[in-house]
Design an enzyme around this catalytic site. Structure first.
Site, PDB file in Angstrom:
ATOM      1  N   ASP A   1     -30.578  49.721  -5.061  1.00 54.96           N
ATOM      2  CA  ASP A   1     -30.419  48.402  -4.441  1.00 54.96           C
ATOM      3  C   ASP A   1     -28.957  47.999  -4.296  1.00 54.96           C
ATOM      4  O   ASP A   1     -28.562  47.388  -3.296  1.00 54.96           O
ATOM      5  CB  ASP A   1     -31.150  47.327  -5.262  1.00 54.96           C
ATOM      6  CG  ASP A   1     -32.621  47.206  -4.906  1.00 54.96           C
ATOM      7  OD1 ASP A   1     -33.006  47.651  -3.799  1.00 54.96           O
ATOM      8  OD2 ASP A   1     -33.381  46.660  -5.720  1.00 54.96           O
TER       9      ASP A   1
ATOM     10  N   LYS B   1     -39.491  45.976 -11.747  1.00 52.41           N
ATOM     11  CA  LYS B   1     -38.136  46.522 -11.751  1.00 52.41           C
ATOM     12  C   LYS B   1     -37.489  46.544 -13.140  1.00 52.41           C
ATOM     13  O   LYS B   1     -36.615  47.374 -13.404  1.00 52.41           O
ATOM     14  CB  LYS B   1     -37.247  45.757 -10.768  1.00 52.41           C
ATOM     15  CG  LYS B   1     -37.613  46.008  -9.312  1.00 52.41           C
ATOM     16  CD  LYS B   1     -36.599  45.416  -8.354  1.00 52.41           C
ATOM     17  CE  LYS B   1     -36.942  45.761  -6.920  1.00 52.41           C
ATOM     18  NZ  LYS B   1     -35.895  45.332  -5.959  1.00 52.41           N
TER      19      LYS B   1
END
Length: 271
Positions: free
Chosen positions: A105, A68
């Site tokens: 997210d 990420k």
């Protein structure tokens, strides 16, 4: 004959439920496209993006552990995610063919909390990794009260809090939870299958607190079991997983997923 596709990348990747989610939506909408899971190691990450840039059928990818942060170095950052959240979980193919990084997210985390008001209220977060970055970003915009960040590396946690302009404190993972906590979030992998357990005592927190565990394998974590035994409001990992996937799906395939069928989707994911 080739057809458009998106995928999820990570290492490991076998545990990912993203293909079930996106595959369900593609089937429901009757779209001629597919969604895959692809094992990509840290060493393979540069070659992966170099190859996908030249593939006209590739619509993008979701990114899971441990890429990420590292993936930011291989895609365009048109929304300045690096200086915002600091991590990406989604890459989509722009109209000019360029892979562009973003983060769904934060929106996925916030969606199930939209009906609550945590303005000025104390929050406790466990973990300081890529998912925690998106969660802290969302919490800052929710204007929550002081945030206590529990992490093995207290210095890293303190820097992270400061980077999002959040007031609060960073404490060791073993620290007791404040009784004033209105929202407790496990933003770590602790409690996930194959990972160490999350050892935390929720007895001190107030009766109207909300407990949110982003772990979804297993779905019923010991933290959520303990919270439900207390009669506390809970949010499980599928809420955030489906929420962030819905935002990514629209970027990949240009269609809004059928969220009115979430109950059916959850049954598929739990089976």
């Amino acid at each position: 004959m080739s057809r458009p596709y998106a995928e999820v990348i990570g290492d490991p990747i076998v545990q990912s439920k993203s293909p079930v989610i996106h595959g369900f939506w593609l089937d429901q909408l009757g779209l001629d496209a597919e969604y895959r899971k692809t094992l990509v190691t840290a060493d393979d990450l540069p070659a992966y993006f170099a190859q996908r840039r030249g593939d006209p059928d590739w619509r993008g990818c979701n990114i899971t552990m441990p890429h990420k942060l590292a993936a930011l170095d291989h895609v365009d950052d048109r929304g300045d995610v690096r200086n915002g959240i600091g991590a990406i979980n989604t890459v989509f193919r722009a109209e000019d063919g360029t892979p562009v990084g973003t983060n769904t997210d934060a929106g996925g985390f916030y969606a199930p909390l939209a009906g609550f008001d945590f303005t000025g209220k104390p929050v406790t977060v466990v973990g300081a990794g890529g998912a925690a970055r998106a969660i802290l970003f969302a919490l800052a915009r929710m204007q929550v009260g002081p945030v206590t960040l529990l992490n093995r590396n207290v210095l890293k946690a303190g820097v992270l809090l400061s980077s999002f302009g959040l007031k609060g404190q960073a404490l060791p993972l073993s620290s007791a939870i404040s009784p004033d906590t209105a929202l407790l979030v496990n933003a770590s992998t602790l409690g996930m299958a194959g990972q160490p357990p999350l050892k935390i005592d929720i007895d001190p927190i107030q009766d109207d607190a909300v407990v949110y565990d982003i772990v979804y394998a297993p779905l019923e974590t010991p933290l959520l079991t303990a919270a439900r035994a207390r009669g506390l409001e809970t949010v499980d990992g599928l809420e955030m997983l489906i929420g962030q996937a819905a935002l990514a799906f629209e970027l990949f395939f240009g269609a809004e997923p059928p969220r009115d069928r979430d109950d059916t989707l959850r049954d598929l994911l739990i089976a």
